[in-house]
Enzyme design. Structure first.
Site, PDB file in Angstrom:
ATOM      1  N   SER A   1      10.074  -9.744   6.753  1.00 12.54           N
ATOM      2  CA  SER A   1       9.018  -9.280   5.853  1.00 12.54           C
ATOM      3  C   SER A   1       9.507  -8.091   5.056  1.00 12.54           C
ATOM      4  O   SER A   1      10.356  -7.315   5.511  1.00 12.54           O
ATOM      5  CB  SER A   1       7.780  -8.881   6.660  1.00 12.54           C
ATOM      6  OG  SER A   1       8.043  -7.710   7.430  1.00 12.54           O
ATOM      7  N   ASP A   2       8.981  -7.947   3.838  1.00 15.23           N
ATOM      8  CA  ASP A   2       9.104  -6.654   3.182  1.00 15.23           C
ATOM      9  C   ASP A   2       8.336  -5.657   4.041  1.00 15.23           C
ATOM     10  O   ASP A   2       7.529  -6.035   4.891  1.00 15.23           O
ATOM     11  CB  ASP A   2       8.557  -6.728   1.759  1.00 15.23           C
ATOM     12  CG  ASP A   2       9.122  -5.628   0.864  1.00 15.23           C
ATOM     13  OD1 ASP A   2       9.651  -4.634   1.384  1.00 15.23           O
ATOM     14  OD2 ASP A   2       9.018  -5.766  -0.375  1.00 15.23           O
ATOM     15  N   TRP A   3       8.554  -4.376   3.802  1.00 19.65           N
ATOM     16  CA  TRP A   3       8.054  -3.346   4.712  1.00 19.65           C
ATOM     17  C   TRP A   3       6.517  -3.266   4.643  1.00 19.65           C
ATOM     18  O   TRP A   3       5.941  -2.793   3.673  1.00 19.65           O
ATOM     19  CB  TRP A   3       8.714  -2.022   4.382  1.00 19.65           C
ATOM     20  CG  TRP A   3      10.014  -1.781   5.085  1.00 19.65           C
ATOM     21  CD1 TRP A   3      10.402  -0.616   5.690  1.00 19.65           C
ATOM     22  CD2 TRP A   3      11.105  -2.692   5.300  1.00 19.65           C
ATOM     23  NE1 TRP A   3      11.660  -0.760   6.258  1.00 19.65           N
ATOM     24  CE2 TRP A   3      12.105  -2.013   6.040  1.00 19.65           C
ATOM     25  CE3 TRP A   3      11.338  -4.014   4.959  1.00 19.65           C
ATOM     26  CZ2 TRP A   3      13.304  -2.611   6.426  1.00 19.65           C
ATOM     27  CZ3 TRP A   3      12.535  -4.622   5.341  1.00 19.65           C
ATOM     28  CH2 TRP A   3      13.495  -3.923   6.062  1.00 19.65           C
ATOM     29  N   LEU A   4       5.869  -3.784   5.697  1.00 18.30           N
ATOM     30  CA  LEU A   4       4.413  -3.905   5.820  1.00 18.30           C
ATOM     31  C   LEU A   4       3.828  -5.007   4.938  1.00 18.30           C
ATOM     32  O   LEU A   4       2.648  -5.009   4.642  1.00 18.30           O
ATOM     33  CB  LEU A   4       3.687  -2.582   5.550  1.00 18.30           C
ATOM     34  CG  LEU A   4       3.409  -1.746   6.815  1.00 18.30           C
ATOM     35  CD1 LEU A   4       4.692  -1.161   7.373  1.00 18.30           C
ATOM     36  CD2 LEU A   4       2.410  -0.638   6.524  1.00 18.30           C
ATOM     37  N   ALA A   5       4.650  -5.965   4.548  1.00 14.64           N
ATOM     38  CA  ALA A   5       4.137  -7.113   3.792  1.00 14.64           C
ATOM     39  C   ALA A   5       3.485  -8.133   4.712  1.00 14.64           C
ATOM     40  O   ALA A   5       2.717  -8.980   4.250  1.00 14.64           O
ATOM     41  CB  ALA A   5       5.263  -7.776   3.002  1.00 14.64           C
TER      42      ALA A   5
END
Length: 983
Positions: free
Chosen positions: A373-377
């Site tokens: 995931s992108d960061w907190l996606a």
């Protein structure tokens, strides 16, 4: 995958809870009974203030020397953390006010309740189960090794590998924990596409947009190889790049500079070469951001004051032929990781969209690596795993640094209560371990073990510049160690990477105007044809803040402000500059002061009206302007990630006008240099008589001034070509080229109704004359094109070959482990907010019936377009060879980019009789050639089946038209085509 095209599914949907209507997006239906109720009732500011700031104990022993941390180091670490946590409160208030106003007006006041609702059902069709890795021969050995290792892992170790430890809990921006019993190490994941973020003694390379402007395949690979080497020597396992999303649909998009340009073929070739270069050094590359993350406004939940991110709504053909094309080529290049993006796609979050991750990426494209995931996606737990997410980054769930992960212990419980099938977790882990083996990171001679067993692992800290710092910065633990060893990875001598950075920046500088051949300049000043008495010095004035140092290259965190010369955009893709050669410094060193008088006015507001002699006394005026932007978590000078327009910023247009009109009392020559994150509208001054030359230098990195000087003085040919179209106005790019600056609903909707028509394709379709077309660029010499020859290697046929059979994938015992093996070990000391795989007790495992997504129990058929990395192997079989003769008819050596554009036959119809619409022409191949004066060279370009096909929504396959004739055009740009043939 058109919006509303098929029956909607519930995958990735986010439903609000009763009595908690404004909670973040997390679908109640996809929460395992294990998913903690503490995820509810989120207070963003409170979490930002409290997360990671309380006392904590050490999580592990270390042999490093411990010392107390100093105040400067602590402040720097806090600033780096806070910078990622904070957003503009003013922006949030404005957006919320606008949204509520719209909703009240639109629904007579009752519209307020729309804001409280979660998204409507996602309109992306379900695709389950997630395909297992290990189906292709190119990864067979790695998967066999991974299978052997994963079989010996405990459940907590498997979860460790799939979950980050939390933002700033370890040394890198992303960190996983190890599986110690089998010898699998913690992994370091680090930005980014331009260099190594938060690193010391590493190179600030030119941005990818500049790399794309070189159109030089060999140079792109060499730059990537150096980038990969630096990452490996810093102990980075996974490099978070290259970026190919955003593609560049909207020219004002804040992060377009992280990619190679808005054409899918240029983007794909540059991305695949970058991946090969990085991975040839043994570092895992990451293709990001998957997919349709085309603007910064509303890209992420809560970042803009809205509970949900924007939804990019697109049809299946446009997705395949434009935005997916670079990702397909990245998979074909063997990329180890793909990063899913923040936004929704057809109203399902990208990281929870099973059609995108399972159906397209893992099945159709045959992706064998892991999805992170992108960061907190990530916006759900079990649902995301079922939809194909393999690794949660940075481990935190919905809030930065609060220690509450959507994986971690929640994933452990989901397995123990049988919500998440054990075979899915095994595949998640196997994909990560197989990628580690595939890149040779098990070779201890290259990748030594981390302390205390060796000196491997990351040798820098993302959170402090000091030698000694916190081992777990995000925790309140005060134990310190040597965290920065200051390993210089920039190379030395002929191998110094600054030389390579200069070469890339120079070749990525595009000369778009050169009236009267004012360039190249003479270092001695006077041009050969100029009349002067031989004693008078040539007077040169340098104007503009962009020529100078400002407050220094690293004045603002993550380069988040526009001051001094612009050499990088801002955000997570930016790096710390080890040094930055400004244009003024380089020009000052280059001119011969025996014959040149040089003055500088490194401001955008020189006192020209009060002192006209500033410009009137000059023979040559060099004016520097710029246009900045970047990632949406930073706002500067009224720019909130995406640019507000395409004009030069900080009064740049006015500066050029004043200087050009007064330079030499109307007899001087003005040369304009533009540094920018994308296209810039030049119309306010481009036709002024005094403006004789214009160079678009993009974002040149640390060697900015030296690279520019080498082009200005002709040490290198002007060989850059535009990787985008320069329009005469932002409106020229069409409705699809406009940023959505204000929300059009609680869940902002952005419909990609323009289809295939972005950038030059839109200009061509609507007969719009650009200022400078895609692929354009001048040289200091002249070339001719001749002798076009086409050789057909195969006959036309509509379909690719049948999909090859998949190999047998790894098999594991799928029985659920004893919960006792997943509990915290006795006496274990926990760090505050550190993410662990363990559970507190068996009581956390609650029995129940998990509501699987609609369509989860329907086995999807494999795509006929799949069967290999990047797609069906026959898609990449060569069909046509095109050769031309390139001749340099000038008086000096130079480089030219031979570009091939394809036009499809007329009246192509799908199987239902519907007419297939095609762009006027599309780039399909190119090559950059260096030719000596008076010499010729033969250039061969090749077209594959995929190059000659279109994506049929009806047949769900790539189809080659067999009736009618293709037109193949070869030339110097999308509108300067020299040779034509038919097939």
């Amino acid at each position: 995958m058109a919006r509303g095209e098929k029956d909607s599914s519930h995958e990735g949907l986010l439903q609000s809870r009763k009595n908690d209507p404004l909670r973040p997006s997390l679908d109640e239906a996809y929460r395992s009974s294990s998913e903690d109720d503490d995820l509810d009732g989120l207070d963003m500011l409170q979490d930002a203030d409290e997360g990671g700031w309380k006392n904590a104990d050490m999580s592990r022993n270390t042999s490093r020397a411990y010392e107390k941390i100093g105040p400067r180091q602590e402040k720097r670490g806090q600033m780096r953390r806070i910078g990622r946590l904070c957003w503009s409160c003013r922006t949030c208030l404005i957006v919320t006010f606008v949204l509520l106003t719209l909703l009240f007006i639109g629904a007579g006041g009752s519209g307020y309740w729309i804001y409280k609702k979660a998204p409507e059902d996602g309109l992306s069709p379900p695709w389950y189960p997630s395909p297992k890795g290990g189906t292709l021969k190119t990864w067979t050995d790695s998967y066999k090794k991974a299978e052997s290792m994963v079989k010996r892992m405990t459940l907590p170790e498997k979860v460790n590998i799939t979950t980050g430890t939390g933002w700033s809990q370890d040394l890198c921006v992303g960190n996983t924990a190890p599986a110690n019993s089998v010898g699998f190490p913690a992994l370091c994941l680090q930005d980014g596409p331009l260099g190594l973020r938060f690193s010391d003694h590493s190179t600030a390379f030119p941005a990818a947009l500049t790399v794309g402007a070189t159109w030089n395949k060999e140079l792109i690979y060499r730059k990537a190889r150096a980038h990969g080497l630096e990452a490996r020597l810093k102990g980075i396992n996974v490099l978070l790049g290259p970026s190919m999303g955003p593609l560049g649909r909207m020219p004002a998009g804040g992060r377009n500079w992280e990619g190679f340009g808005p054409d899918p073929v240029l983007q794909a070739i540059a991305a695949s070469l970058t991946i090969k270069g990085v991975q040839d050094e043994g570092v895992m590359a990451t293709a990001k951001h998957y997919i349709l993350n085309e603007q910064e406004h509303f890209r992420q939940s809560y970042e803009w004051g809205l509970p949900n991110a924007i939804s990019s709504n697109i049809d299946d053909r446009t997705l395949h032929e434009l935005y997916l094309w670079p990702f397909a080529e990245s998979v074909r290049a063997g990329v180890a990781s793909v990063m899913c993006s923040y936004n929704m796609v057809n109203n399902s979050y990208a990281c929870g969209n099973s059609k995108l991750q399972n159906g397209i990426l893992k099945d159709e494209l045959g992706f064998q690596g892991f999805v992170q995931s992108d960061w907190l996606a990530q916006r759900s737990g079990v649902a995301s795993a079922l939809a194909g997410l393999d690794m949660s980054m940075p481990g935190d769930g919905l809030i930065w640094m609060n220690g509450k992960s959507l994986f971690g212990p929640e994933l452990t419980i989901a397995v123990l209560n049988d919500s998440l099938p054990m075979e899915r977790l095994n595949d998640m882990v196997t994909r990560i371990v197989a990628a580690w083996y595939q890149l040779g990171q098990d070779d201890k001679s290259v990748w030594p073990k981390p302390p205390p067993d060796g000196d491997g692992g990351p040798n820098f800290s993302s959170w402090t510049d000091e030698e000694v710092g916190h081992i777990h910065e995000g925790s309140d633990d005060k134990t310190t160690a040597v965290v920065n060893r200051f390993v210089d990875v920039q190379g030395t001598g002929d191998g110094f990477h600054g030389r390579l950075a200069k070469e890339v920046a120079a070749e990525g500088t595009v000369l778009v105007m050169n009236e009267d051949n004012v360039l190249p300049l003479s270092k001695d000043g006077w041009p050969d044809n100029a009349e002067h008495d031989g004693n008078t010095k040539y007077r040169v004035g340098i104007f503009g803040e962009d020529a100078g140092p400002g407050e220094g290259p690293n004045h603002c965190a993550d380069r988040g402000c526009n001051q001094g010369t612009l050499a990088s955009g801002w955000g997570s893709g930016a790096v710390e500059f080890p040094y930055l050669v400004t244009p003024f410094t380089a020009l000052e060193a280059a001119f011969n002061f025996n014959s040149v008088h040089l003055t500088d006015y490194l401001t955008n507001k020189p006192a020209i009206s009060k002192e006209p002699s500033i410009v009137e006394d000059q023979d040559l005026c060099l004016v520097f302007v710029n246009s900045d932007g970047g990632e949406g978590f930073i706002s500067s000078d009224g720019i909130r990630g995406d640019r507000n327009d395409l004009y030069p910023q900080k009064g740049g247009d006015r500066l050029v006008q004043e200087v050009a009109r007064g330079c030499g009392r109307g007899k001087g020559n003005t040369i304009v240099i533009v540094h920018a994150v994308g296209p810039v509208v030049l119309e306010r001054w481009i036709d002024l008589p005094g403006v004789k030359a214009v160079l678009l230098a993009n974002l040149p990195g640390e060697e900015s001034g030296n690279a520019l000087a080498s082009v200005l003085f002709g040490d290198m040919d002007a060989s850059g070509r535009l990787p985008y179209t320069v329009g005469k106005s932002l409106n020229d790019y069409g409705p699809g080229g406009q940023i959505l600056y204000y929300p059009n609903g609680a869940i902002p909707q952005q419909d990609f109704t323009e289809g295939l028509y972005i950038d030059y394709r839109y200009f061509d379709k609507h007969g719009i004359s650009p200022r400078y077309e895609f692929g354009f660029g001048l040289s200091y010499t002249n070339f001719t094109y001749s002798d076009l020859k086409l050789t057909a290697l195969q006959e036309k046929s509509p379909y690719p070959s049948a999909r090859p059979y998949d190999l047998v994938v790894p098999a594991y015992d799928t029985s659920i482990p004893d919960p006792g093996t997943a509990r915290f070990p006795p006496g274990f000391r926990k760090l505050h907010n550190y993410i662990y795989p363990y559970i507190e007790s068996n009581q956390t495992i609650r029995e129940g019936s998990y509501p699987y997504p609609k369509g989860y129990d329907i086995q999807q058929p494999p795509s006929p377009a799949g069967g290999g990395e990047g797609g069906n192997p026959s898609l990449f079989h060569a069909f046509l060879n095109i050769t031309i003769t390139l001749t340099n008819i000038g008086h000096r050596k130079g480089k030219d980019v031979v570009q091939l554009y394809l036009s499809y036959p007329d009246d192509v119809r799908d199987e239902d009789g519907s007419v297939i619409d095609f762009p006027v022409r599309q780039l399909r191949a190119f090559d950059k050639m260096e030719v000596e004066a008076g010499q010729s060279t033969e250039v061969t370009l090749q077209l594959t089946r995929k190059d000659l096909s279109y994506w049929s929504i009806l047949r769900q396959n790539w189809i080659m038209p067999t009736d009618g004739q293709f037109t193949i055009s070869v030339g110097r740009s999308s509108r300067d085509l020299k040779l034509f043939t038919k097939w």
